[in-house]
Scaffold this active site. Structure first.
Site, PDB file in Angstrom:
ATOM      1  N   ASP A 119       0.941  -1.255  -0.105  1.00 29.94           N
ATOM      2  CA  ASP A 119      -0.131  -0.263  -0.111  1.00 29.94           C
ATOM      3  C   ASP A 119       0.920   1.308   0.097  1.00 29.94           C
ATOM      4  OD1 ASP A 119      -2.516   1.409  -0.048  1.00 29.94           O
ATOM      5  OD2 ASP A 119      -2.554   1.389   2.097  1.00 29.94           O
ATOM      6  N   HIS A 126      -3.401  14.261   0.652  1.00 33.53           N
ATOM      7  CA  HIS A 126      -3.666  13.426   2.033  1.00 33.53           C
ATOM      8  C   HIS A 126      -2.206  13.604   2.839  1.00 33.53           C
ATOM      9  CE1 HIS A 126      -4.552  10.035   4.310  1.00 33.53           C
ATOM     10  NE2 HIS A 126      -3.380   9.336   3.970  1.00 33.53           N
ATOM     11  N   GLU A 192      -9.925   4.054   4.108  1.00 29.87           N
ATOM     12  CA  GLU A 192      -9.077   4.862   3.267  1.00 29.87           C
ATOM     13  C   GLU A 192      -9.536   4.407   1.794  1.00 29.87           C
ATOM     14  OE1 GLU A 192      -4.772   5.904   5.933  1.00 29.87           O
ATOM     15  OE2 GLU A 192      -4.710   4.346   3.892  1.00 29.87           O
ATOM     16  N   GLU A 194      -9.391   4.049  -1.835  1.00 28.26           N
ATOM     17  CA  GLU A 194      -7.946   3.993  -2.805  1.00 28.26           C
ATOM     18  C   GLU A 194      -8.375   2.997  -3.823  1.00 28.26           C
ATOM     19  OE1 GLU A 194      -4.675   2.432  -0.772  1.00 28.26           O
ATOM     20  OE2 GLU A 194      -5.112   3.245   1.276  1.00 28.26           O
ATOM     21  N   ASP A 226      -8.628   0.476   2.690  1.00 31.31           N
ATOM     22  CA  ASP A 226      -7.762   0.041   3.401  1.00 31.31           C
ATOM     23  C   ASP A 226      -8.255   0.548   4.878  1.00 31.31           C
ATOM     24  OD1 ASP A 226      -5.288  -0.488   4.570  1.00 31.31           O
ATOM     25  OD2 ASP A 226      -4.419   1.333   4.312  1.00 31.31           O
ATOM     26  N   ARG A 230      -6.907   4.125  13.474  1.00 34.35           N
ATOM     27  CA  ARG A 230      -5.939   5.305  13.781  1.00 34.35           C
ATOM     28  C   ARG A 230      -5.182   5.161  15.204  1.00 34.35           C
ATOM     29  NH1 ARG A 230      -5.012   6.145   8.674  1.00 34.35           N
ATOM     30  NH2 ARG A 230      -6.760   7.142   7.664  1.00 34.35           N
ATOM     31  N   GLN A 233      -2.662   2.250  15.258  1.00 35.08           N
ATOM     32  CA  GLN A 233      -1.758   2.521  14.508  1.00 35.08           C
ATOM     33  C   GLN A 233      -0.773   3.805  14.958  1.00 35.08           C
ATOM     34  OE1 GLN A 233      -3.076   4.156  10.790  1.00 35.08           O
ATOM     35  NE2 GLN A 233      -1.246   4.648   9.716  1.00 35.08           N
ATOM     36  N   LYS A 246      -3.364  -1.992  10.553  1.00 33.27           N
ATOM     37  CA  LYS A 246      -3.968  -2.183   9.023  1.00 33.27           C
ATOM     38  C   LYS A 246      -4.570  -3.638   8.659  1.00 33.27           C
ATOM     39  CE  LYS A 246      -2.768   2.396   7.217  1.00 33.27           C
ATOM     40  NZ  LYS A 246      -3.645   2.995   6.419  1.00 33.27           N
ATOM     41  N   THR A 250      -8.815  -5.648   4.471  1.00 26.68           N
ATOM     42  CA  THR A 250      -8.547  -4.643   3.378  1.00 26.68           C
ATOM     43  C   THR A 250      -9.805  -5.202   2.255  1.00 26.68           C
ATOM     44  OG1 THR A 250      -6.371  -4.241   3.538  1.00 26.68           O
ATOM     45  CG2 THR A 250      -7.179  -3.689   1.515  1.00 26.68           C
ATOM     46  N   GLU A 351      -9.007  12.896   7.897  1.00 23.78           N
ATOM     47  CA  GLU A 351      -9.096  14.174   7.320  1.00 23.78           C
ATOM     48  C   GLU A 351     -10.499  14.979   7.391  1.00 23.78           C
ATOM     49  OE1 GLU A 351      -6.597  14.241   3.365  1.00 23.78           O
ATOM     50  OE2 GLU A 351      -7.204  12.243   3.720  1.00 23.78           O
TER      51      GLU A 351
END
Length: 404
Positions: A119, A126, A192, A194, A226, A230, A233, A246, A250, A351
């Site tokens: 990834d 971002h 996420e 993607e 993904d 948080r 992580q 993560k 997925t 975000e």
């Protein structure tokens, strides 16, 4: 695009400009086989190829896309040309129509065996936003960011097909203001948005894949979520990067759009300054004008534009192999979160809510900072096709279940 004897509506989701590949089964026949989506139908590709006597029949008579992926670009182009002919020439109708199923009635499966998963982190918007959220007093981009496509090696075994429920992960996290970690369910579960790419043609160990060889190795494109914890992580990522935050899941869309379907969507990427090293330069543009949409419980919350990605998929592939790492059929690599310059174009809740400080207000008045149990996220995308047609990438969805 030419007319089809299927009488496809101009706005049909999977028209002749798309013709994506997937793997399906039915209640009457639980065996998996390769399908091609066209309008409201799925074509049993192996059965149709046998009925027509196609030279590639052996490559598509398989329970998944693995054999077709490994067959290489000439075969991929031949299959796509044949599909277009089958659906536009009335002479094929009698042999093709019996092998069409109602798309709404089939069960879709993971379309290929995932060999490896990488990834990337290739949206400047971002990366800039994440830097401002976590390092407000420092430069938002790390010194290496504009010199190479940054990525991490993920877990292939937890890549799941769209519609698979996602169990909230559990692990270590350090609450704000505390010195020691606690153990428990993630409280800052995120997505996420993607775009994923799947390798067909492998490469030998010790050899590099040049930027301009991208289309010789990559079979197609699909949507990817993904899922990201948080809080797990944030505690674990120093010094080696993402791991348990993560690796729990997925999600990928069930339909793989062949690279050839995106010729009309190719655009120049944003200007790169400083100029990349020679191995990251190519002679052809591989920016892609893909237009994503993110929905939370039916509410559209974001419209990330893929055309603004700083590093292209061709550059990512070149960087992934520049050290001599080999490619295998079924290798998956993802773009990284797709985000644009505007607030409504941010591709993750980190975000969108600015680290949880600015909650999203949904249409029913409820608020979200990160995902709650029972929430469903759907990511969709389209791209411009030839002659004004629209290429649809379908959707990838997942619903959050409580931690176990």
């Amino acid at each position: 695009m030419p007319d089809s004897w299927l009488d496809l509506a101009p706005d049909t989701e999977f028209g002749l400009a798309t013709l994506p590949y997937g793997v399906f089964s039915t209640d009457a026949d639980p065996a998996t086989r390769i399908g091609v989506a066209v309008g409201a139908h799925v074509l049993d590709l192996g059965a149709a190829a046998r009925a027509v006597g196609a030279p590639f029949a052996d490559a598509v008579a398989a329970p998944n896309l693995d054999t077709l992926l490994a067959a290489g670009r000439p075969v991929w182009d031949g299959v796509r040309a044949a599909l277009t002919a089958w659906f536009t020439d009335p002479a094929f109708e009698d042999r093709i129509r019996p092998h069409l199923a109602d798309r709404a009635s089939v069960r879709l499966h993971l379309p290929f065996t995932v060999a490896d998963y990488v990834d990337f982190y290739s949206s400047e918007h971002h990366a800039h936003n994440v830097g401002r959220i976590f390092r407000p007093e420092q430069e938002p981009l790390t010194p290496n960011w504009k010199h190479l496509p940054i990525g991490y090696h993920g877990r292939a075994g937890t890549v799941v097909v769209s519609g698979t429920d996602v169990v909230r992960p559990t692990g270590q996290r350090r609450p704000p203001g505390e010195q020691a970690p606690v153990f428990g369910p993630s409280t800052r579960l995120d997505i996420e948005a993607e775009v994923g790419f799947v390798v067909g043609t492998p490469s030998p160990m010790g050899e590099r894949v040049p930027v301009d060889s991208f289309a010789d190795h990559v079979f197609g494109v699909f949507l990817l979520n993904d899922w990201s914890s948080r809080d797990l992580q944030a505690w674990e990522y120093v010094p080696l990067g993402p791991f348990l935050g993560k690796s729990f899941a997925t999600s990928v869309s069930p339909w793989v759009v062949p690279l050839a379907a995106l010729e009309a969507a190719r655009v120049e990427q944003p200007a790169q300054d400083p100029e990349p090293l020679p191995y990251l330069r190519g002679s052809e543009p591989w920016g892609l004008d893909l237009r994503l949409e993110v929905y939370l419980n039916g509410n559209r919350v974001s419209r990330p534009p893929f055309a603004g990605m700083y590093w292209t998929a061709a550059q990512q592939l070149a960087h992934m192999t520049v050290n001599g790492a080999s490619l295998r059929t079924g290798d998956v690599y993802a773009s990284g979160t797709v985000s644009g310059p505007d607030k409504e174009q941010r591709g993750c809740f980190l975000e969108l809510t600015w680290g949880g400080r600015e909650p999203l207000v949904l249409a029913d008045g409820t608020e979200r900072t990160f995902l709650e149990d029972g929430d469903e996220v759907v990511i969709r995308a389209t791209a411009p096709g030839p002659d004004g047609a629209t290429v649809h990438l379908g959707e990838v969805s997942g619903r959050i279940l409580p931690a176990r």
